[in-house]
Design a protein around this motif. Sequence first.
Motif, PDB file in Angstrom:
ATOM      1  N   GLU A   1     -13.416  48.085  17.643  1.00  0.00           N
ATOM      2  CA  GLU A   1     -13.210  49.375  18.313  1.00  0.00           C
ATOM      3  C   GLU A   1     -14.502  50.139  18.142  1.00  0.00           C
TER       4      GLU A   1
ATOM      5  N   GLY B   1     -16.962  49.665  15.035  1.00  0.00           N
ATOM      6  CA  GLY B   1     -16.085  49.323  13.925  1.00  0.00           C
ATOM      7  C   GLY B   1     -15.241  48.099  14.233  1.00  0.00           C
TER       8      GLY B   1
ATOM      9  N   ARG C   1     -11.468  46.121  12.734  1.00  0.00           N
ATOM     10  CA  ARG C   1     -10.444  45.965  11.711  1.00  0.00           C
ATOM     11  C   ARG C   1      -9.859  44.562  11.779  1.00  0.00           C
TER      12      ARG C   1
ATOM     13  N   LEU D   1       3.579  43.841  12.928  1.00  0.00           N
ATOM     14  CA  LEU D   1       2.896  45.109  13.203  1.00  0.00           C
ATOM     15  C   LEU D   1       1.928  44.961  14.374  1.00  0.00           C
TER      16      LEU D   1
ATOM     17  N   PHE E   1      -7.007  47.252   5.317  1.00  0.00           N
ATOM     18  CA  PHE E   1      -6.280  47.875   6.422  1.00  0.00           C
ATOM     19  C   PHE E   1      -6.951  49.212   6.705  1.00  0.00           C
ATOM     20  N   LEU E   2      -7.372  49.419   7.937  1.00  0.00           N
ATOM     21  CA  LEU E   2      -8.064  50.650   8.308  1.00  0.00           C
ATOM     22  C   LEU E   2      -7.332  51.304   9.471  1.00  0.00           C
ATOM     23  N   ASP E   3      -7.333  52.612   9.500  1.00  0.00           N
ATOM     24  CA  ASP E   3      -6.769  53.310  10.646  1.00  0.00           C
ATOM     25  C   ASP E   3      -7.437  54.671  10.785  1.00  0.00           C
ATOM     26  N   PRO E   4      -8.064  54.922  11.937  1.00  0.00           N
ATOM     27  CA  PRO E   4      -8.675  56.247  12.128  1.00  0.00           C
ATOM     28  C   PRO E   4      -7.633  57.346  12.331  1.00  0.00           C
ATOM     29  N   ALA E   5      -6.340  56.988  12.417  1.00  0.00           N
ATOM     30  CA  ALA E   5      -5.263  57.974  12.572  1.00  0.00           C
ATOM     31  C   ALA E   5      -4.854  58.510  11.192  1.00  0.00           C
TER      32      ALA E   5
ATOM     33  N   PRO F   1       1.225  53.836  11.727  1.00  0.00           N
ATOM     34  CA  PRO F   1       2.094  52.660  11.628  1.00  0.00           C
ATOM     35  C   PRO F   1       1.541  51.613  10.662  1.00  0.00           C
ATOM     36  N   VAL F   2       0.215  51.598  10.487  1.00  0.00           N
ATOM     37  CA  VAL F   2      -0.380  50.660   9.537  1.00  0.00           C
ATOM     38  C   VAL F   2      -0.026  51.093   8.109  1.00  0.00           C
TER      39      VAL F   2
ATOM     40  N   LEU G   1     -13.571  54.405  13.811  1.00  0.00           N
ATOM     41  CA  LEU G   1     -13.216  53.297  12.928  1.00  0.00           C
ATOM     42  C   LEU G   1     -14.375  52.903  12.014  1.00  0.00           C
TER      43      LEU G   1
END
Lengths: 277, 277
Positions: free
Chosen positions: A42, A45, A47, A63, B49-53, B59-60, B88
């Motif tokens: 993304e 980046g 993941r 997931l 585990f990465l999440d920009p949210a 959900p991650v 990200l």
Amino acid sequence: MCQLLGMNCNVPTDICFSFAGFRARGGLTDHHRDGWGIAFFEGRGVRVFLDPAPSAHSPVAELVNRYPIRSLNVIAHIRKATQGDIRLENTHPFQRELWGRYWIFAHNGNLKDFAPRLSGRFLPVGSTDSELAFCHLLDTLAARFPAGKPAPAELHAALRELAREIGSRGEFNFLLSDGDWLFAHCSSRLCYIVRRAPFAEAHLADEDLTVDFRRLTGPQDRVAVIATTPLTDNEHWAQIPPGNLVAFRDGETVTLGETATVAQDYPRRGDDRSASA
Amino acid sequence: MCQLLGMNCNVPTDICFSFAGFRARGGLTDHHRDGWGIAFFEGRGVRVFLDPAPSAHSPVAELVNRYPIRSLNVIAHIRKATQGDIRLENTHPFQRELWGRYWIFAHNGNLKDFAPRLSGRFLPVGSTDSELAFCHLLDTLAARFPAGKPAPAELHAALRELAREIGSRGEFNFLLSDGDWLFAHCSSRLCYIVRRAPFAEAHLADEDLTVDFRRLTGPQDRVAVIATTPLTDNEHWAQIPPGNLVAFRDGETVTLGETATVAQDYPRRGDDRSASA
């Protein structure tokens, strides 16, 4: 042996449909039970979701199936171990950084008597021939282009040479991406499809699931999907001829300098367009 | 600023309880909404585990909360962006490979006028001061110890010197692990607790959630949890004095050569033992 899945697009696209069929091969419709992984670029980046458990029964795969991550470049892998125990560090895809970009690599095949000299800049953490090949590949690129990422044609030529060298040790189908390009090398089995307008319905080969891409896409969208064997049973997938490295960008194959005899010769673009119709 | 969470144990342990409170700070009980990430070492492997949210609604994070991944070393981070967009590639923790091991790094703080010279071996992909500091740190270690990972006391001394140097540019609280060791550097705020027998109940500070560790642990278990601020409100957390780098292994602080004045002076071990009772 393992199974590879890649996606390269011109607009951020989720891979939920293809992944639904692909993950079924990890313990449900096929015997690739020794872990799986998927990497989503993304922007710059990336993941990476990894699970040493079979993808068909993995909560992480659940997931990924439900949470639509939109990406221009995706690489996924389900494993049937040949070299290296079933452990997290042997689970593909592998990740390293070179020239300030992340590189993602997944391999299907088996290399024998493969013991390249490594400078130490990239070293395998696990015990697979695959990660060793990835390290050798990046090590060679870093030494050859110390000033930074070369022009696409130079990069493609260097990768092609490396793929040929490593491929002389055994089966070496791989997917490699830095988030801009997705390179697909076929040593024995690897095929792809380019979906573009006019879009049609597609039906999974591994599950009774149909998607109507006409409802999900815009007229300019272009999505290339690369897989060990075709994921759908009502579309025409093009086989990459063994010994060839295909470069994908913006959802289509790209001719890079004089090395791109593949894209010119076979498969022809017209095949893809009509195949998606 | 951001929030850090680390765990180091002598038996593979899940971090579900601590993470439940920690993730609430990412948009629910606190304002760290600019992405989050968590890395679990399992053997030599690591999954990130990465999440920009925001973590509170991710959900991650929901998966991580429900899917108990057991690990000896965990590093998590929730972000309140200071330098670098919410993307990200700017999401902690960061990952690189050195000496055939993965290294994971997360930072809380803000470095100013920080422009170290990098050899090019480790380059940032994103635009944070944090990833730049991580690359500088690994770059220096790689140059100083070209033959491979040094003895623990040497490694600790080198890291301590680097932490001091980089810390002169601003706030530099960080967690760093290679899967064997977990290093915690406090520049302003970082505390920890070591839970061991006799275990007791713990109650989260950020959510009304209680866990009885007597039911979940064996008599030999030892778990160190490191966080920016205490995660529970009925236990005694020890503050790491600013300017100190604490080394954790097998769920406790370890004295490494002459550099380990921290663990000797403050906090004393007896504090931890009674705090868990």
